[in-house]
Design an enzyme around this catalytic site. Sequence first.
Site, PDB file in Angstrom:
ATOM      1  CG  HIS A  60      36.792  46.146  28.951  1.00 31.21           C
ATOM      2  ND1 HIS A  60      36.335  44.863  29.120  1.00 31.21           N
ATOM      3  CD2 HIS A  60      37.084  46.597  30.205  1.00 31.21           C
ATOM      4  CE1 HIS A  60      36.331  44.554  30.410  1.00 31.21           C
ATOM      5  NE2 HIS A  60      36.781  45.600  31.094  1.00 31.21           N
ATOM      6  CG  ASN A  92      34.201  41.882  28.666  1.00 32.47           C
ATOM      7  OD1 ASN A  92      35.193  42.349  28.112  1.00 32.47           O
ATOM      8  ND2 ASN A  92      33.400  42.615  29.411  1.00 32.47           N
ATOM      9  CG  ASP A 150      36.874  42.661  33.903  1.00 30.55           C
ATOM     10  OD1 ASP A 150      36.225  42.882  34.944  1.00 30.55           O
ATOM     11  OD2 ASP A 150      37.202  43.570  33.114  1.00 30.55           O
ATOM     12  CG  HIS A 177      34.167  42.109  37.614  1.00 27.48           C
ATOM     13  ND1 HIS A 177      33.974  43.259  36.877  1.00 27.48           N
ATOM     14  CD2 HIS A 177      33.012  41.902  38.289  1.00 27.48           C
ATOM     15  CE1 HIS A 177      32.753  43.722  37.100  1.00 27.48           C
ATOM     16  NE2 HIS A 177      32.146  42.920  37.953  1.00 27.48           N
ATOM     17  CG  ASP A 303      37.228  48.505  34.119  1.00 30.27           C
ATOM     18  OD1 ASP A 303      37.213  47.806  33.090  1.00 30.27           O
ATOM     19  OD2 ASP A 303      36.314  48.473  34.984  1.00 30.27           O
TER      20      ASP A 303
HETATM   21 ZN   LIG Z   1      36.939  45.603  33.194  1.00 33.06          ZN
HETATM   22 ZN   LIG Z   2      35.316  44.481  35.915  1.00 32.18          ZN
END
Ligand SMILES: [Zn+2]
Ligand SMILES: [Zn+2]
Length: 429
Positions: A60, A92, A150, A177, A303
Amino acid sequence: MTTVIKHGHLIEPSAGISAPMDVLIEDGRVAKMGENLEGDETIDAAGCVVCPGLVDIHVHFREPGFESKETIASGSRAAAAGGFTTVVTMANTNPTIDNAGMLEFVNRRARETACIKIRPAATATKGMMGEEITEMAELKAVGAVAVTDDGKDIPSSWVMRRVFEYANMVDLPYLAHCEDHSLMDNGAMNEGYNSTRLGIPGLPKAMEEIMIERNARLAELTGARLHVQHITTARGIEILKIYKDRGVRITGEVTPHHFTLTDDAVLEFDADAKMNPPLREQEDVDALKRAIADGTVDCISTDHAPHTPTEKDVEFAEAPFGILGLETSLGLVLTELVEPGLITIEHAVKLMTSAPSDILGLEAGVLREGGPADIAIFDPKAEWVVEPARSASLSRNTPFGGKTLMGLVKTTLCDGEVVYAHDAGVRVC
Ligand SMILES: [Zn+2]
Ligand SMILES: [Zn+2]
């Protein structure tokens, strides 16, 4: 102008190479791999492993929308410092990456500011609302390598089925996810003995397992490709194995923090031990390690989820989910899995290069003559102490501060350029 990496031990999983070998680089490409090569410039890799640049298919980078946590530039510097040369960014952000214009924005920012290769994922539903399906064909045409919501799952099984059908039609994998959000109930850590003791609402393991099972069933129904993200429970692993054995196109990843820590790490009310899915219990950690060793788990992903110190410096229940991962991933794999003899170093390199790359069909994680010189050089025996203050990330949220790890990344090259050198600090190309 040529550069040669000399005196290193080359590990190239896709070709099955693990031997002392030099690598000659010319014009950003691997010109030759062999013995006693010479070039204009030399990088001394004595005592080090030389391998394809690491690949992380789950990070991310927070741009656009949350640039105080991380940007594509800072995230790519953290990646380079961890030995990574290719990462897949989640969608996201704010706004989400749910249309071709936004995906092109990420591509442009990557071209302008990143020192490694950014391969963006797009959302599966518009605005990640779990209702309307995105234009996956268009997203793929501008470079999306996968679709994913996700951060959450898609609540409606009907929508999930349509997502799988469309994704399968355009041949994009879905990164899942797995979380039945209706069981969330303000949960902030694993539901079990420790959550009861601390009086913190729990996240039951079933919440994750129900969705792994549902998604796997729908992948079987539709024939689509499903990649299960951040598996944390023993039962989650069992479900993955059952569907693999049934011939379903399913793969699974585990993060370094989930195979290293249990929910005991939360006992100090440390918000840097708060992530979703949460840290589980010893029996789960043991099952994850076994599944990595026996090949049930396909790859390691971090992650990498940056949050600023201000956001994390609140009561445990209020803190956001997520921790950094890119700079400690290789060290944790070497320290927790290779050093105790659970897996070989060759297997470790595969789990972080060709294996994740193959899941998404990326052109990454391999070294071959004529191919891009994306290379990581690390000393597998060197020990170092994690110092969050020195992270290349804009955030500091790691539970591993002060921990001694084995395996120091010395140099990272992307297209033949040095993008990280341990002794010289970080450079951005
Ligand atoms: Zn993630
Ligand atoms: Zn996730």
